[in-house]
Design an enzyme around this catalytic site. Sequence first.
Site: not given
Ligand code: GAR
Length: 190
Positions: A87, A106
């Site tokens: 992030l 994303h």
């Molecule tokens: C995922 O949905 C990914 O797409 C998002 O964070 C989540 C992480 O999930 N990423 C963003 O929003 C980037 N802007 P996880 O930690 O369970 O893999």
Amino acid sequence: MEKVKKIVVFVSGNGTNMSNIITHFKEDKTVSVSHVFSNKKGCLGIENAKKAGIETITFSKKEMENGKINAVLTEIDPELIVLAGFLLKVSDSITSAFENKIINIHPALLPKFGGKGMYGTNVHKAVIEAKETKSGITFHYVNENYDEGNIIEQYDCEVLSTDTWKDLQQKIQKLEHNNFCAVIEKLLLN
Ligand code: GAR
């Protein structure tokens, strides 16, 4: 013998995508997850990476901005850096040293619902709020601007008028888990 292609994964939270990637490439002879990096010391992603026997590196925002993390990455020399729920904005020194070697997932169909502050649940809430009938996921290269690098692949899903952001989150997570490893493989093996 062919050189093993190293992947480095960056996480900030639960790391469910990271865990899938680690499991997928565990027995692979040509691709290996060498390190997991995180800006959140005790996050579940880091704990699970450790349990899976992967080397972990945690760092502060300052250490990314002052070039320390770029130096560590340069030493590791990965074929691909995969942002899986990371992030922080990646520093310019890293994006320029690893041009076209950093990818991000994303949880929406960019260019919609991207940019600063658009991560995780914020994205799903914004999609529901905007009454979109479609959402999805975007794999893209990472450049110096949030969510603006070239798009690699997108996968979509329906958003029903009855869907809550939690329903949408589940659909998106399923799409991510079903497609992430194949996208990585395609990039590494082409
Ligand atoms: C995922 O949905 C990914 O797409 C998002 O964070 C989540 C992480 O999930 N990423 C963003 O929003 C980037 N802007 P996880 O930690 O369970 O893999």
